[in-house]
Design a protein around this motif. Structure first.
Motif, PDB file in Angstrom:
ATOM      1  N   ILE A  94       0.842  -1.208   0.000  1.00 23.41           N
ATOM      2  CA  ILE A  94       0.000   0.000   0.000  1.00 23.41           C
ATOM      3  C   ILE A  94       0.870   1.249   0.000  1.00 23.41           C
ATOM      4  O   ILE A  94       0.593   2.212  -0.721  1.00 23.41           O
ATOM      5  CB  ILE A  94      -0.963  -0.022   1.209  1.00 23.41           C
ATOM      6  CG1 ILE A  94      -1.980  -1.156   1.049  1.00 23.41           C
ATOM      7  CG2 ILE A  94      -1.669   1.322   1.367  1.00 23.41           C
ATOM      8  CD1 ILE A  94      -2.797  -1.456   2.278  1.00 23.41           C
ATOM      9  N   GLU A  95       1.970   1.220   0.765  1.00 21.43           N
ATOM     10  CA  GLU A  95       2.853   2.382   0.835  1.00 21.43           C
ATOM     11  C   GLU A  95       3.529   2.657  -0.521  1.00 21.43           C
ATOM     12  O   GLU A  95       3.586   3.808  -0.965  1.00 21.43           O
ATOM     13  CB  GLU A  95       3.918   2.143   1.917  1.00 21.43           C
ATOM     14  CG  GLU A  95       4.849   3.305   2.175  1.00 21.43           C
ATOM     15  CD  GLU A  95       6.138   3.223   1.378  1.00 21.43           C
ATOM     16  OE1 GLU A  95       6.687   4.293   1.075  1.00 21.43           O
ATOM     17  OE2 GLU A  95       6.573   2.115   1.027  1.00 21.43           O
ATOM     18  N   ILE A  96       3.991   1.617  -1.202  1.00 17.53           N
ATOM     19  CA  ILE A  96       4.584   1.786  -2.536  1.00 17.53           C
ATOM     20  C   ILE A  96       3.541   2.336  -3.500  1.00 17.53           C
ATOM     21  O   ILE A  96       3.826   3.224  -4.303  1.00 17.53           O
ATOM     22  CB  ILE A  96       5.163   0.440  -3.057  1.00 17.53           C
ATOM     23  CG1 ILE A  96       6.383   0.034  -2.261  1.00 17.53           C
ATOM     24  CG2 ILE A  96       5.529   0.553  -4.544  1.00 17.53           C
ATOM     25  CD1 ILE A  96       6.896  -1.360  -2.595  1.00 17.53           C
ATOM     26  N   PHE A  97       2.332   1.821  -3.408  1.00 14.45           N
ATOM     27  CA  PHE A  97       1.249   2.272  -4.300  1.00 14.45           C
ATOM     28  C   PHE A  97       0.940   3.749  -4.080  1.00 14.45           C
ATOM     29  O   PHE A  97       0.895   4.532  -5.010  1.00 14.45           O
ATOM     30  CB  PHE A  97       0.005   1.417  -4.059  1.00 14.45           C
ATOM     31  CG  PHE A  97      -1.180   1.852  -4.849  1.00 14.45           C
ATOM     32  CD1 PHE A  97      -1.250   1.599  -6.207  1.00 14.45           C
ATOM     33  CD2 PHE A  97      -2.224   2.539  -4.250  1.00 14.45           C
ATOM     34  CE1 PHE A  97      -2.351   2.017  -6.951  1.00 14.45           C
ATOM     35  CE2 PHE A  97      -3.314   2.964  -4.978  1.00 14.45           C
ATOM     36  CZ  PHE A  97      -3.381   2.700  -6.326  1.00 14.45           C
ATOM     37  N   VAL A  98       0.750   4.134  -2.810  1.00 14.87           N
ATOM     38  CA  VAL A  98       0.408   5.530  -2.497  1.00 14.87           C
ATOM     39  C   VAL A  98       1.548   6.457  -2.902  1.00 14.87           C
ATOM     40  O   VAL A  98       1.313   7.500  -3.513  1.00 14.87           O
ATOM     41  CB  VAL A  98       0.078   5.670  -0.986  1.00 14.87           C
ATOM     42  CG1 VAL A  98      -0.028   7.134  -0.582  1.00 14.87           C
ATOM     43  CG2 VAL A  98      -1.213   4.942  -0.659  1.00 14.87           C
ATOM     44  N   ARG A  99       2.781   6.062  -2.608  1.00 11.65           N
ATOM     45  CA  ARG A  99       3.933   6.879  -2.982  1.00 11.65           C
ATOM     46  C   ARG A  99       4.040   7.020  -4.497  1.00 11.65           C
ATOM     47  O   ARG A  99       4.337   8.088  -5.017  1.00 11.65           O
ATOM     48  CB  ARG A  99       5.199   6.250  -2.406  1.00 11.65           C
ATOM     49  CG  ARG A  99       6.437   7.120  -2.508  1.00 11.65           C
ATOM     50  CD  ARG A  99       7.628   6.447  -1.861  1.00 11.65           C
ATOM     51  NE  ARG A  99       7.956   5.207  -2.558  1.00 11.65           N
ATOM     52  CZ  ARG A  99       8.437   4.127  -1.984  1.00 11.65           C
ATOM     53  NH1 ARG A  99       8.641   4.099  -0.687  1.00 11.65           N
ATOM     54  NH2 ARG A  99       8.706   3.051  -2.673  1.00 11.65           N
ATOM     55  N   GLY A 100       3.757   5.920  -5.215  1.00  8.96           N
ATOM     56  CA  GLY A 100       3.846   5.943  -6.681  1.00  8.96           C
ATOM     57  C   GLY A 100       2.751   6.767  -7.326  1.00  8.96           C
ATOM     58  O   GLY A 100       2.977   7.470  -8.308  1.00  8.96           O
ATOM     59  N   ILE A 101       1.543   6.702  -6.764  1.00 10.93           N
ATOM     60  CA  ILE A 101       0.419   7.468  -7.320  1.00 10.93           C
ATOM     61  C   ILE A 101       0.583   8.955  -7.007  1.00 10.93           C
ATOM     62  O   ILE A 101       0.306   9.814  -7.849  1.00 10.93           O
ATOM     63  CB  ILE A 101      -0.924   6.943  -6.728  1.00 10.93           C
ATOM     64  CG1 ILE A 101      -1.185   5.515  -7.208  1.00 10.93           C
ATOM     65  CG2 ILE A 101      -2.070   7.853  -7.110  1.00 10.93           C
ATOM     66  CD1 ILE A 101      -1.325   5.351  -8.707  1.00 10.93           C
ATOM     67  N   ALA A 102       1.072   9.258  -5.803  1.00 13.92           N
ATOM     68  CA  ALA A 102       1.231  10.662  -5.408  1.00 13.92           C
ATOM     69  C   ALA A 102       2.400  11.338  -6.136  1.00 13.92           C
ATOM     70  O   ALA A 102       2.394  12.532  -6.359  1.00 13.92           O
ATOM     71  CB  ALA A 102       1.442  10.762  -3.905  1.00 13.92           C
ATOM     72  N   GLY A 103       3.419  10.518  -6.482  1.00 14.44           N
ATOM     73  CA  GLY A 103       4.644  11.081  -7.057  1.00 14.44           C
ATOM     74  C   GLY A 103       4.588  11.333  -8.501  1.00 14.44           C
ATOM     75  O   GLY A 103       3.819  11.494  -9.293  1.00 14.44           O
TER      76      GLY A 103
END
Length: 196
Positions: free
Chosen positions: A187-196
């Protein structure tokens, strides 16, 4: 960029940043298998190090060859990492919650296929590091990737050692905690990737 202290420092810092997901997954693996032998620990840490070196080099190659195709595929990276880690973490959780007939839970050793998926899932976001090292020549890009691999190896090994130590203490809850860690990382990789 020149071959100097700053080059090495940047590569080490990249390695530390990229290795945090591998550290967490190593911690989960150690929790799941507290009796893990040293040889297997070295193999796991080496696998994470290999993928953390491979992905930036693949990104560097993409920048210098097929950058337009890589840019189009880049938006799918967080989705792929999320799917892989949710699957592995969910499987670990399901195994922990599933009881054998006599009430005992069977711990499953980390299989090579699962380790391969973990290696890809924790390093796939490192593809974009190829953009940050795009001004390096191929020798410097390779040297940077090898430094990243060495840093990842050390950090992953420390995660395995910590996980193994606490896995013995947590006994029955260790596999559940390991599964939750993998899901949270996804979830953290996903959120970081979508936000970035």
């Amino acid at each position: 960029m020149d071959w100097n202290f700053l080059f090495v420092t940047n590569s080490v810092l990249l390695g530390v940043g990229l290795a945090m997901d591998a550290f967490s997954v190593s911690l989960a693996n150690g929790l799941n298998e507290p009796a893990m032998r040293r040889g297997k620990m070295a193999w796991i840490a080496g696998t994470f190090g290999f993928f953390q070196a491979l992905m930036p080099m693949a990104g560097w190659i993409c920048v210098h060859t097929v950058v337009e195709y890589f840019q189009a595929a880049r938006r799918f990276i967080p989705w792929i990492a999320l799917a892989l880690l949710l699957y592995i973490g969910g499987t670990m959780l399901a195994g922990a919650l599933e009881k054998k007939e006599d009430g005992e839970r069977e711990r499953k050793a980390l299989s090579p296929a699962v380790l391969l998926v973990q290696g890809v899932a924790t390093s796939i976001d490192a593809l974009s590091v190829g953009f940050t090292i795009a001004d390096y020549n191929w020798q410097m890009a390779l040297a940077s990737a090898l430094i990243i691999a060495a840093v990842t190896f050390g950090i992953s090994l420390s995660g395995l050692i910590l996980g193994r130590k606490f896995g013995v203490r947590l006994s029955g809850r260790a596999e559940i905690l390991g599964g939750v860690i993998l899901i949270v990382i996804g979830i953290e990789i996903f959120v970081r990737g979508i936000a970035g």
